[in-house]
Design a protein around this motif. Structure first.
Motif, short mmCIF file in Angstrom:
data_model
loop_
_atom_site.label_atom_id
_atom_site.label_comp_id
_atom_site.label_asym_id
_atom_site.label_seq_id
_atom_site.Cartn_x
_atom_site.Cartn_y
_atom_site.Cartn_z
N PHE A 187 1.57 -20.86 -0.73
CA PHE A 187 2.07 -19.73 -1.53
C PHE A 187 0.96 -18.91 -2.21
O PHE A 187 1.25 -18.08 -3.06
CB PHE A 187 3.11 -20.22 -2.56
N ALA A 188 -0.29 -19.14 -1.83
CA ALA A 188 -1.39 -18.32 -2.36
C ALA A 188 -1.34 -16.93 -1.73
O ALA A 188 -0.75 -16.72 -0.67
CB ALA A 188 -2.73 -18.98 -2.06
N THR A 189 -1.95 -15.97 -2.40
CA THR A 189 -1.98 -14.59 -1.92
C THR A 189 -3.40 -14.05 -1.96
O THR A 189 -4.31 -14.70 -2.49
CB THR A 189 -1.08 -13.70 -2.79
N ALA A 190 -3.55 -12.85 -1.44
CA ALA A 190 -4.86 -12.20 -1.52
C ALA A 190 -5.23 -11.97 -2.98
O ALA A 190 -6.40 -12.11 -3.37
CB ALA A 190 -4.82 -10.86 -0.76
N GLU A 191 -4.23 -11.65 -3.79
CA GLU A 191 -4.49 -11.39 -5.21
C GLU A 191 -4.89 -12.67 -5.96
O GLU A 191 -5.76 -12.65 -6.83
CB GLU A 191 -3.23 -10.79 -5.87
N SER A 192 -4.26 -13.80 -5.60
CA SER A 192 -4.57 -15.04 -6.33
C SER A 192 -5.88 -15.68 -5.89
O SER A 192 -6.45 -16.50 -6.61
CB SER A 192 -3.42 -16.04 -6.15
N THR A 193 -6.35 -15.32 -4.70
CA THR A 193 -7.59 -15.92 -4.19
C THR A 193 -8.77 -14.95 -4.15
O THR A 193 -9.92 -15.37 -4.14
CB THR A 193 -7.38 -16.44 -2.76
#
Length: 228
Positions: A187-193
């Motif tokens: 459930f990670a995203t470009a924004e969170s990583t």
């Protein structure tokens, strides 16, 4: 008399230049010969052979695991008879999924044991005849509900793959095989990583399937040209 002396001097100079040129040419020829000889000596032929036994299958598949951990990896997968079995027991944190000898090319994987419920569920659904998209949707729902354990955050999958099914019995390396790494961050995203959703270069990390249970970082090292 003076003109005679000058003529003798010029003749001597020409002979000296000629000898120097010949000596230089001999030195150049010798250097070229030595270079060719050295290059020939460096060309060592590797005797790749078919993977035609369970022992060879295990040895080659273990190349997917980190070198320091290979001795303790559990190895599972299809044996040469076509049966899905435990090919070798292990005692560390890694499970190696061996190459399927019935398929062309070579593809072995090594993953952290906390990912086994996720991996096993995929194999189970595939055996039931489910398609790729169907497997994705089922595991997505089960992961969101908490029914499916997705393993530890940041668990890694190592892939060792190539088009050949030949290996070197001395090193266990598969002819022309490469590595790829997958770091699971459900459930990670470009924004969170902070990672892009598409690679900016052939060997740059990026996040695939962002926002889903299968969100993962893709890392594809450049091939080692010295081994190809």
């Amino acid at each position: 008399m003076k003109q005679f002396i000058i003529a003798i001097a010029l003749t001597g100079a020409l002979i000296s230049c000629k000898n120097a040129g010949e000596n230089k040419q001999e030195a150049d020829d010798s250097a070229v010969a030595e270079t060719v000889e050295d290059n020939t000596a460096d060309q060592v032929t590797t005797n790749y052979v078919p993977i035609d036994s369970d022992e060879a299958l295990i040895a080659a598949s273990l190349m997917a695991a980190p070198e320091a951990s290979r001795a303790g990896c559990k190895v599972i997968g299809y044996n040469m008879a076509g049966e899905f079995v435990t090919l070798r027991e292990g005692d560390n944190e890694f499970i190696v999924l061996a190459d399927d000898p019935k398929k062309s090319g070579f593809n072995a994987a090594c993953y952290h044991k906390s990912l086994e419920p996720f991996m096993a569920r995929g194999r189970e659904l595939r055996a039931e005849g489910k398609t790729g998209p169907e497997i994705f949707d089922i595991r997505e729902e089960e992961a969101k509900s908490g029914k499916l354990d997705m393993g530890k955050q940041g668990s890694t999958l190592h892939i060792y793959y190539g088009e050949s099914d030949l290996y070197n019995p001395e090193t266990n390396e598969v002819e022309g095989a490469h590595y790829r790494y997958v770091v699971y961050l459900p459930f990670a995203t470009a924004e969170s990583t902070g990672l892009p959703e598409k690679p900016v270069g052939s060997n740059h990390p990026w996040i695939m399937n962002p926002g889903t249970h299968r969100a993962h970082i893709m890392i594809s090292p450049l091939p080692d040209k010295n081994k190809n």
